[in-house]
Design a protein around this motif. Sequence first.
Motif: not given
Length: 507
Positions: A492-507
């Motif tokens: 989920a952290l890497y998904e946030s980075k792939n979305l451009g950083r400064n993001q919150v992702s939940v898996l």
Amino acid sequence: MLKNKYPLIMVLASMVIAASVMFVHLYSHEKTKEIYLGETEKVILMLKKDFLSDTVNNLIMEIDSLREEKEAAYQLNTDARQRRFVEEYYVSEEEFAAFYETRFRGDQNQDLWTAVLINEDTNELLYASDHLKGDTPIQVVKELEETLLSKGEVRKGSLRGIFGVSKTYVENQVKEEVAASIRNRRFSNDSYIWVNEVLNYEGGDRYAIRRVHPNLPETEGTYLSTHAEDLAGNRPYEEELQGVKENGEHFFSYYFKKLNSDDIAEKITYAKLYPDFDWIIAMGVHVDEVHAYTEKVTGDIEGLTSESAFQILAILLVILLSGLFFIQVLGKARMIENQRTLLNEVSRDVLTGAETRRRGTKNLEKLFQEHKRSPGSTAVMMVDIDRFKNINDTYGHDVGDEVLKKVTMAIHHMIRNTDHLIRWGGDEFVGVFPGMKEEYLREFGEKISVEVEKLHIESAGKPLKVTLSMGFTMFRAMDGSYEDALKRADLALYESKNLGRNQVSVL
């Protein structure tokens, strides 16, 4: 005749061998004990020093945080008062001047506000707080610019009003709250924190004043001298002052009265300078606590030695040699195990105050097993600071360390006492939140992001923006271990980075 003497020779030989073995055993056991006690004392002293420095540095972080909170709160109060004055712009200048003066003269806390009102057409000082020293408008305005922490300004025709809360007032508020906090703190080993305020960094008589001292509260407010000596002829205040002047912090030892006792004992102390207040914040622990522990261990070892001696005398040489070998191996194993236990007590990351990875891993395993026994909702967070390597490379590791500390502090303010924040490595942190519902994860992560973006961090006078990338998940029924949840949080952290950083992702 030789046959008759043979048993006697065997007995004598056995006695000689037994005595030799006993001598070798006792000698080696004494040496092992000596090494063990020496190493144990070193480890205990190291842990005591870590405890002292960590406690003082944590207090300094609390002071910095409290000052920031006070500054923000008083600025909000100042802004509110400014808006109230603006609401009166419809009245005449005379009425406005009267209203302005009444607002400050009628305030219940006369020390809180510092204010002036000037008629710029006549260059007349219409109102000034009593504690201002200037006599002319120019002098008073200059004084305000130098002393105000929060500032508001209003203009009505020829009238100009400047007001706010002074740095001195806010710092005195912080000092009082910190002093009360120190006096109320309790430590299991009768340690305590004390504070001396430096008046003269060159030392001498009355070089400092004792501000806080839980052990000797009746001496608070008294002056100190670098010429003062302890029972051993040491000059602890002189050594402390010189150490913090050179390095900002200092470890030293001297003789002092124990807490709630008239006994005098050697004390190892950590002192650190807080230059904004000219405070030397210190904490110490009496060395005889370490000696008492090692003496107890010595007594235990001596008891074991006497018991083993009687056993060795009653058995054959082979058993004696085996017993000697076993005792030596057992002693070394105990030494290694005790050292490992003592080292494991260091559970907090010195820089950030977060849990160490070793401690965090144990807590993760414990919480996962509890989840397996009684399934509930436990959230796991993986977070790292966006482009932290660039921060270190561009602004230096001092700024990088400040970022790590302030980010950790911001997250700590957002979580509960039952939650865990773990420094997993570098700028990567893991959070564990027992009882948190999955539907709140994204909202919780976004609140953390907002708080981190509010952090005030500068380098060379330029503001530095800090953001986080976060990944959340939950302990799930199909997880075989906490590591399965960590892997999902990492994805989920890497998904946030792939979305451009400064993001919150939940898996």
